[in-house]
Design an enzyme around this catalytic site. Sequence first.
Site, PDB file in Angstrom:
ATOM      1  N   ASP A 121      10.965  47.906  75.509  1.00 23.69           N
ATOM      2  CA  ASP A 121      10.745  47.275  76.816  1.00 23.69           C
ATOM      3  C   ASP A 121      10.226  45.850  76.664  1.00 23.69           C
ATOM      4  O   ASP A 121       9.881  45.403  75.569  1.00 23.69           O
ATOM      5  CB  ASP A 121       9.776  48.120  77.664  1.00 23.69           C
ATOM      6  CG  ASP A 121       8.563  48.622  76.871  1.00 23.69           C
ATOM      7  OD1 ASP A 121       8.309  48.096  75.775  1.00 23.69           O
ATOM      8  OD2 ASP A 121       7.886  49.539  77.357  1.00 23.69           O
ATOM      9  N   GLU A 165       7.607  54.974  84.294  1.00 21.78           N
ATOM     10  CA  GLU A 165       6.380  55.402  84.961  1.00 21.78           C
ATOM     11  C   GLU A 165       6.597  56.744  85.660  1.00 21.78           C
ATOM     12  O   GLU A 165       7.743  57.184  85.826  1.00 21.78           O
ATOM     13  CB  GLU A 165       5.976  54.328  85.981  1.00 21.78           C
ATOM     14  CG  GLU A 165       5.735  52.946  85.385  1.00 21.78           C
ATOM     15  CD  GLU A 165       4.425  52.841  84.610  1.00 21.78           C
ATOM     16  OE1 GLU A 165       3.912  53.873  84.132  1.00 21.78           O
ATOM     17  OE2 GLU A 165       3.918  51.719  84.469  1.00 21.78           O
ATOM     18  N   ASN A 183      -0.935  57.797  81.832  1.00 22.35           N
ATOM     19  CA  ASN A 183      -0.283  58.424  82.999  1.00 22.35           C
ATOM     20  C   ASN A 183       1.001  59.173  82.618  1.00 22.35           C
ATOM     21  O   ASN A 183       1.761  59.584  83.487  1.00 22.35           O
ATOM     22  CB  ASN A 183       0.036  57.360  84.061  1.00 22.35           C
ATOM     23  CG  ASN A 183       1.045  56.328  83.583  1.00 22.35           C
ATOM     24  OD1 ASN A 183       1.493  56.378  82.433  1.00 22.35           O
ATOM     25  ND2 ASN A 183       1.411  55.407  84.451  1.00 22.35           N
ATOM     26  N   HIS A 193       3.561  57.892  80.870  1.00 23.96           N
ATOM     27  CA  HIS A 193       4.794  57.102  80.737  1.00 23.96           C
ATOM     28  C   HIS A 193       5.223  57.009  79.276  1.00 23.96           C
ATOM     29  O   HIS A 193       4.407  57.092  78.362  1.00 23.96           O
ATOM     30  CB  HIS A 193       4.673  55.715  81.394  1.00 23.96           C
ATOM     31  CG  HIS A 193       3.820  54.712  80.687  1.00 23.96           C
ATOM     32  ND1 HIS A 193       3.270  53.619  81.338  1.00 23.96           N
ATOM     33  CD2 HIS A 193       3.413  54.608  79.397  1.00 23.96           C
ATOM     34  CE1 HIS A 193       2.593  52.892  80.465  1.00 23.96           C
ATOM     35  NE2 HIS A 193       2.652  53.476  79.294  1.00 23.96           N
TER      36      HIS A 193
HETATM   37  P1  PGA Z   1      -1.205  51.901  73.820  1.00 26.23           P
HETATM   38  O1  PGA Z   1      -0.050  51.981  74.919  1.00 26.23           O
HETATM   39  O2  PGA Z   1      -0.550  52.181  72.508  1.00 26.23           O
HETATM   40  O3  PGA Z   1      -1.724  50.508  73.902  1.00 26.23           O
HETATM   41  O4  PGA Z   1      -2.221  52.936  74.178  1.00 26.23           O
HETATM   42  C1  PGA Z   1       0.882  52.998  74.848  1.00 26.23           C
HETATM   43  C2  PGA Z   1       1.763  52.988  76.084  1.00 26.23           C
HETATM   44  O5  PGA Z   1       1.291  52.597  77.162  1.00 26.23           O
HETATM   45  O6  PGA Z   1       2.940  53.379  75.963  1.00 26.23           O
END
Ligand code: PGA
Length: 250
Positions: free
Chosen positions: A67, A143, A136, A138
């Site tokens: 992304d 999302e 959450n 995702h």
């Molecule tokens: P993080 O993010 O590795 O910074 O915890 C992971 C994500 O949001 O996919």
Amino acid sequence: MLVVVKSDYDDMSRTAAQIVSELVRKKPDCVIGFATGSTPLGTYKELIRLHREEGLDFSKVTTFNLDEYVGLPPSHPQSYHYFMWENLFKHINVDKRFVHIPQGMANDVELFCEWYEEKIEKAGGIDLQILGIGANGHIAFNEPGSSLGSRTRIKTLDELTKRDNARFFEKDEEVPKYAITMGVGTIMDAKELLLLASGSQKADAIKQTVEGPITALYPATIVQMHRKATIVCDEDAASLLTRKYSGYLS
Ligand code: PGA
């Protein structure tokens, strides 16, 4: 699905890097899907070490990132282009012609997303997709509520994601609202998934992902349906799993 619980972040990172490096050694022209975020940083450090000290060769590897924020140029320190080059690509011998990261500044986002899907297909599909997980649920920027069959497209970021990201930007209004992201369906088409999680703040996400019902409201749960998915996490992230028996290898 294989759940590998390691003692801490460093141990998790070494295990993940080992999975990636085994693929690169076995199939030098493999296609790897990379993720950003804080979780894979240790894995990338270990891959850099393997490149420097053991000659792990990335010259024929093709990469696709999950992304990118809409509206951030590649030179922006918070863009995922910048992240990938700073934290991995510039330290290994990856060929920049084989690196693909969604273009957050694309004029025609829809056309770009179609092109990205075609590029993945033409490369023969993704052999191994590395994933983080949001608190959450995702995966990439899919999302809660994302279609489980979705393809690469533009997504509005969830409030929780924006709050999580706000710490990286000086002003709230600079926090991106949209991202281009591989879809859940795109991710599920990868031949192998490697999902990483560390820390107690991810414990509930890992519990839902491994033991919860599959639902678009928690996109990571679809990983249960993948033919070859490995979750590598540390003990803190695994702390809420209720079925910790020998099936969860350590
Ligand atoms: P993080 O993010 O590795 O910074 O915890 C992971 C994500 O949001 O996919």
